[in-house]
Design a protein around this motif. Structure first.
Motif, PDB file in Angstrom:
ATOM      1  N   ASP A   8       0.808  -1.232   0.000  1.00  0.00           N
ATOM      2  CA  ASP A   8       0.000   0.000   0.000  1.00  0.00           C
ATOM      3  C   ASP A   8       0.835   1.273   0.000  1.00  0.00           C
ATOM      4  OD1 ASP A   8      -2.429  -1.472   0.065  1.00  0.00           O
ATOM      5  OD2 ASP A   8      -2.212  -1.720   2.230  1.00  0.00           O
ATOM      6  N   CYS A   9       2.039   1.218  -0.541  1.00  0.00           N
ATOM      7  CA  CYS A   9       2.913   2.389  -0.624  1.00  0.00           C
ATOM      8  C   CYS A   9       3.588   2.375  -1.989  1.00  0.00           C
ATOM      9  CB  CYS A   9       3.965   2.339   0.489  1.00  0.00           C
ATOM     10  SG  CYS A   9       5.132   3.734   0.501  1.00  0.00           S
ATOM     11  N   LEU A  51      16.569   0.973  -3.629  1.00  0.00           N
ATOM     12  CA  LEU A  51      15.187   1.216  -3.242  1.00  0.00           C
ATOM     13  C   LEU A  51      15.132   2.342  -2.220  1.00  0.00           C
ATOM     14  CD1 LEU A  51      12.192   0.170  -3.383  1.00  0.00           C
ATOM     15  CD2 LEU A  51      12.763  -1.277  -1.407  1.00  0.00           C
ATOM     16  N   ASP A  52      14.336   3.370  -2.504  1.00  0.00           N
ATOM     17  CA  ASP A  52      14.087   4.416  -1.510  1.00  0.00           C
ATOM     18  C   ASP A  52      13.068   3.888  -0.497  1.00  0.00           C
ATOM     19  OD1 ASP A  52      15.762   6.144  -2.812  1.00  0.00           O
ATOM     20  OD2 ASP A  52      14.188   7.429  -3.630  1.00  0.00           O
ATOM     21  N   MET A  53      13.473   3.834   0.771  1.00  0.00           N
ATOM     22  CA  MET A  53      12.554   3.382   1.806  1.00  0.00           C
ATOM     23  C   MET A  53      11.350   4.328   1.912  1.00  0.00           C
ATOM     24  SD  MET A  53      13.744   0.584   3.138  1.00  0.00           S
ATOM     25  CE  MET A  53      14.170   0.183   1.447  1.00  0.00           C
ATOM     26  N   ARG A  54      10.255   3.799   2.435  1.00  0.00           N
ATOM     27  CA  ARG A  54       9.090   4.671   2.635  1.00  0.00           C
ATOM     28  C   ARG A  54       9.497   5.842   3.529  1.00  0.00           C
ATOM     29  NH1 ARG A  54       4.109   1.921   4.449  1.00  0.00           N
ATOM     30  NH2 ARG A  54       4.791   0.111   3.238  1.00  0.00           N
ATOM     31  N   GLY A  55       9.015   7.030   3.139  1.00  0.00           N
ATOM     32  CA  GLY A  55       9.386   8.242   3.863  1.00  0.00           C
ATOM     33  C   GLY A  55      10.657   8.884   3.371  1.00  0.00           C
ATOM     34  N   HIS A  56      11.296   8.309   2.351  1.00  0.00           N
ATOM     35  CA  HIS A  56      12.596   8.788   1.884  1.00  0.00           C
ATOM     36  C   HIS A  56      12.597   8.959   0.366  1.00  0.00           C
ATOM     37  CE1 HIS A  56      13.614   7.080   5.828  1.00  0.00           C
ATOM     38  NE2 HIS A  56      14.729   7.780   5.806  1.00  0.00           N
ATOM     39  N   ASP A  69      11.013  -3.353  11.063  1.00  0.00           N
ATOM     40  CA  ASP A  69      10.320  -4.556  10.593  1.00  0.00           C
ATOM     41  C   ASP A  69       9.520  -4.254   9.326  1.00  0.00           C
ATOM     42  OD1 ASP A  69       9.103  -7.347  11.037  1.00  0.00           O
ATOM     43  OD2 ASP A  69       7.328  -6.063  11.031  1.00  0.00           O
ATOM     44  N   LEU A  70       8.811  -3.129   9.300  1.00  0.00           N
ATOM     45  CA  LEU A  70       8.037  -2.756   8.116  1.00  0.00           C
ATOM     46  C   LEU A  70       8.956  -2.473   6.936  1.00  0.00           C
ATOM     47  CD1 LEU A  70       5.435  -2.001   6.634  1.00  0.00           C
ATOM     48  CD2 LEU A  70       5.599   0.281   7.656  1.00  0.00           C
ATOM     49  N   PHE A  71      10.052  -1.758   7.171  1.00  0.00           N
ATOM     50  CA  PHE A  71      11.000  -1.489   6.091  1.00  0.00           C
ATOM     51  C   PHE A  71      11.530  -2.805   5.502  1.00  0.00           C
ATOM     52  CE2 PHE A  71      12.325   2.699   8.355  1.00  0.00           C
ATOM     53  CZ  PHE A  71      11.212   3.343   7.851  1.00  0.00           C
ATOM     54  N   ALA A  72      11.812  -3.780   6.373  1.00  0.00           N
ATOM     55  CA  ALA A  72      12.317  -5.072   5.893  1.00  0.00           C
ATOM     56  C   ALA A  72      11.247  -5.809   5.098  1.00  0.00           C
ATOM     57  CB  ALA A  72      12.786  -5.920   7.074  1.00  0.00           C
ATOM     58  N   ARG A  73       9.996  -5.735   5.542  1.00  0.00           N
ATOM     59  CA  ARG A  73       8.917  -6.377   4.776  1.00  0.00           C
ATOM     60  C   ARG A  73       8.737  -5.714   3.411  1.00  0.00           C
ATOM     61  NH1 ARG A  73       4.268  -5.478   7.412  1.00  0.00           N
ATOM     62  NH2 ARG A  73       5.067  -4.664   9.394  1.00  0.00           N
ATOM     63  N   ASP A  74       8.929  -4.402   3.360  1.00  0.00           N
ATOM     64  CA  ASP A  74       8.895  -3.709   2.070  1.00  0.00           C
ATOM     65  C   ASP A  74       9.992  -4.234   1.149  1.00  0.00           C
ATOM     66  OD1 ASP A  74       6.778  -2.067   2.905  1.00  0.00           O
ATOM     67  OD2 ASP A  74       8.108  -0.439   3.533  1.00  0.00           O
ATOM     68  N   CYS A  75      11.188  -4.428   1.699  1.00  0.00           N
ATOM     69  CA  CYS A  75      12.304  -4.936   0.891  1.00  0.00           C
ATOM     70  C   CYS A  75      12.031  -6.348   0.394  1.00  0.00           C
ATOM     71  CB  CYS A  75      13.600  -4.906   1.695  1.00  0.00           C
ATOM     72  SG  CYS A  75      14.226  -3.243   1.995  1.00  0.00           S
ATOM     73  N   LEU A  76      11.482  -7.188   1.258  1.00  0.00           N
ATOM     74  CA  LEU A  76      11.143  -8.546   0.842  1.00  0.00           C
ATOM     75  C   LEU A  76      10.102  -8.530  -0.264  1.00  0.00           C
ATOM     76  CD1 LEU A  76      11.064 -10.438   4.260  1.00  0.00           C
ATOM     77  CD2 LEU A  76      12.529 -10.975   2.301  1.00  0.00           C
ATOM     78  N   ALA A  77       9.111  -7.650  -0.138  1.00  0.00           N
ATOM     79  CA  ALA A  77       8.092  -7.533  -1.183  1.00  0.00           C
ATOM     80  C   ALA A  77       8.719  -7.065  -2.496  1.00  0.00           C
ATOM     81  CB  ALA A  77       6.994  -6.573  -0.732  1.00  0.00           C
ATOM     82  N   PHE A  78       9.682  -6.152  -2.400  1.00  0.00           N
ATOM     83  CA  PHE A  78      10.375  -5.664  -3.596  1.00  0.00           C
ATOM     84  C   PHE A  78      11.177  -6.788  -4.246  1.00  0.00           C
ATOM     85  CE2 PHE A  78      14.175  -3.562  -5.485  1.00  0.00           C
ATOM     86  CZ  PHE A  78      13.527  -2.796  -6.447  1.00  0.00           C
ATOM     87  N   ILE A  79      11.896  -7.567  -3.448  1.00  0.00           N
ATOM     88  CA  ILE A  79      12.676  -8.690  -3.966  1.00  0.00           C
ATOM     89  C   ILE A  79      11.772  -9.676  -4.702  1.00  0.00           C
ATOM     90  CG2 ILE A  79      13.985 -10.738  -3.235  1.00  0.00           C
ATOM     91  CD1 ILE A  79      15.194  -8.908  -1.014  1.00  0.00           C
ATOM     92  N   GLN A  80      10.616  -9.952  -4.122  1.00  0.00           N
ATOM     93  CA  GLN A  80       9.685 -10.884  -4.758  1.00  0.00           C
ATOM     94  C   GLN A  80       9.084 -10.290  -6.026  1.00  0.00           C
ATOM     95  OE1 GLN A  80       7.079 -11.517  -1.443  1.00  0.00           O
ATOM     96  NE2 GLN A  80       8.536 -12.847  -0.372  1.00  0.00           N
ATOM     97  N   ALA A  81       8.688  -9.022  -5.963  1.00  0.00           N
ATOM     98  CA  ALA A  81       8.060  -8.384  -7.126  1.00  0.00           C
ATOM     99  C   ALA A  81       9.028  -8.274  -8.297  1.00  0.00           C
ATOM    100  CB  ALA A  81       7.541  -6.996  -6.739  1.00  0.00           C
ATOM    101  N   GLN A 101      17.392  -7.200   9.833  1.00  0.00           N
ATOM    102  CA  GLN A 101      16.009  -7.633  10.071  1.00  0.00           C
ATOM    103  C   GLN A 101      15.561  -8.604   8.978  1.00  0.00           C
ATOM    104  OE1 GLN A 101      13.675  -6.245  12.705  1.00  0.00           O
ATOM    105  NE2 GLN A 101      12.767  -8.211  12.124  1.00  0.00           N
ATOM    106  N   LEU A 102      15.826  -8.252   7.735  1.00  0.00           N
ATOM    107  CA  LEU A 102      15.423  -9.107   6.617  1.00  0.00           C
ATOM    108  C   LEU A 102      16.091 -10.475   6.698  1.00  0.00           C
ATOM    109  CD1 LEU A 102      15.227  -7.932   2.912  1.00  0.00           C
ATOM    110  CD2 LEU A 102      16.251 -10.127   3.501  1.00  0.00           C
TER     111      LEU A 102
END
Length: 279
Positions: A8-9, A51-56, A69-81, A101-102
Motif C-alpha cells: 500500500d505504498c 530502493l528508496d525506503m518509505r518516507g525517503h 520490521d516494516l521497512f524489511a517487509r517492504d524490501c522482501l516484497a520488492f525482492i519478490q516483485a 532484520q530481513l
C-alpha cells in the motif's frame, strides 16, 4: 523514475547494470543517492537495484507506523516483485539494520550481507546510552532540518577539501519530509535483532569506519556472534564511508562479492544437487 507499489505504498527505485542481483539500502534521511560513488564500480558486474525506503527520496511519505520490521517487509516484497533470486544485500547505517532484520526474518533470501557502519540493535542499556538516545530524539524534534543538516555535515565531512560533500549533504538533507524523518528515527531507537543473529546463514561482511559514531570494538563484538562473517576497518573514514572513501570501500565490496559468487554454494545450479528435489 521507476515506481512500484508494495504494501500500500508507492516506492521509487533504480535498476541498472546486469549480472547477479545486488540490492543497496540507504541510511536514515537519505535515498538511493547514497550510492552515487558505487554505481560506476558495481554496474559492470551486477544488476544493481536501489530502493528508496518509505518516507525517503522519491517514495511516498506518510510518516505513520514506520518500523525497521516494516521497512524489511517492504524490501522482501520488492525482492519478490522484481523476481530477484538470492540477491546480495548491502545496507548503510539504517539500511544495515533493515538488512539484519530481513536476514533474520527470511534467512534463505540473501546470498550475502554487507553491513556498513551499522549494528543489529539500537537498544539503550546503560544510563549514558539512555541519555544519548534521549538527547538525539529531543534535538531532532526541536531543531529545524537545516540546523540538523549543518551539524551532521560537519561531523561527516570535517576536512576543508570536503566542502562539496558537506554542501551536497546539506542540500539533500533539507529536502527530507520532517514528519517522515522523525518517524524513521523513532523506528530505529529501541529496535534490535541481536538475539536472533544465529538465524543468518549467508556470508556477512561488516565494514566499519575507524571514526564511526560507534567504536570498532562494538562491531567486532557482534561479528563474533555471526557465523561466516568478517570485519573490515577503513581508515580515515567517518559514518559516510561509501562517500568519503569510495575507492577503498568499492574494492572491499567487489572482492567480497566475487568470493561469495565463486564459492561452493554458488556452484550449485542443479536443484537435485541442492537437495531441492525428492530422491
Amino acid at each position: 523514475m521507476p515506481q512500484i507499489t508494495l504494501n500500500d505504498c508507492q516506492f521509487h527505485y533504480t535498476d541498472q547494470g546486469s549480472g547477479p542481483p545486488l540490492l543497496l539500502l540507504h541510511g536514515l534521511g537519505s535515498s538511493e543517492q547514497d550510492w552515487e560513488y558505487q554505481l560506476p564500480a558495481l554496474t559492470p558486474h551486477y544488476r544493481v537495484l536501489c530502493l528508496d525506503m518509505r518516507g525517503h527520496g522519491g517514495t511516498d511519505k506518510t510518516g505513520k507506523g514506520y518500523s525497521i520490521d516494516l521497512f524489511a517487509r517492504d524490501c522482501l516484497a520488492f525482492i519478490q516483485a522484481m523476481d530477484l533470486h538470492k540477491p546480495h544485500i548491502v545496507g548503510l547505517s539504517m539500511g544495515g539494520m533493515i538488512a539484519f532484520q530481513l536476514a533474520t526474518d527470511a534467512p534463505d533470501v540473501p546470498a550475502s550481507l554487507t553491513i556498513v557502519n551499522s549494528a543489529p540493535e539500537v537498544i539503550p542499556r546503560k544510563p549514558l546510552e539512555y541519555w544519548m538516545a534521549g538527547k538525539r530524539l529531543f534535538f531532532a524534534h526541536v531543531l529545524p532540518m537545516s540546523a540538523i543538516a549543518k551539524g551532521l555535515a560537519r561531523l561527516l565531512f570535517p576536512k576543508p577539501e570536503q566542502e562539496h560533500h558537506r554542501q551536497t549533504f546539506i542540500d539533500r538533507w533539507c529536502a527530507n519530509d520532517r514528519k517522515s524523518y522523525l518517524a524513521s528515527l523513532r523506528a530505529i531507537v529501541g529496535w534490535g535483532v541481536s538475539n536472533r543473529l544465529e538465524r543468518i546463514n549467508c556470508p556477512v561482511l561488516v565494514v566499519s569506519a575507524d571514526r564511526d559514531y560507534t567504536p570498532v570494538e562494538h562491531k567486532r563484538e557482534y561479528v563474533s556472534h555471526l557465523g561466516d562473517a568478517r570485519l573490515e576497518v577503513i581508515a580515515d573514514s567517518r559514518h559516510a564511508t561509501p562517500v568519503d572513501q569510495p575507492d577503498t570501500f568499492n574494492q572491499l565490496l567487489l572482492d567480497f562479492l566475487a568470493e561469495v559468487d565463486s564459492g561452493p554454494a554458488a556452484a550449485i545450479t542443479d536443484p537435485a544437487q541442492a537437495g531441492l528435489t525428492s530422491p
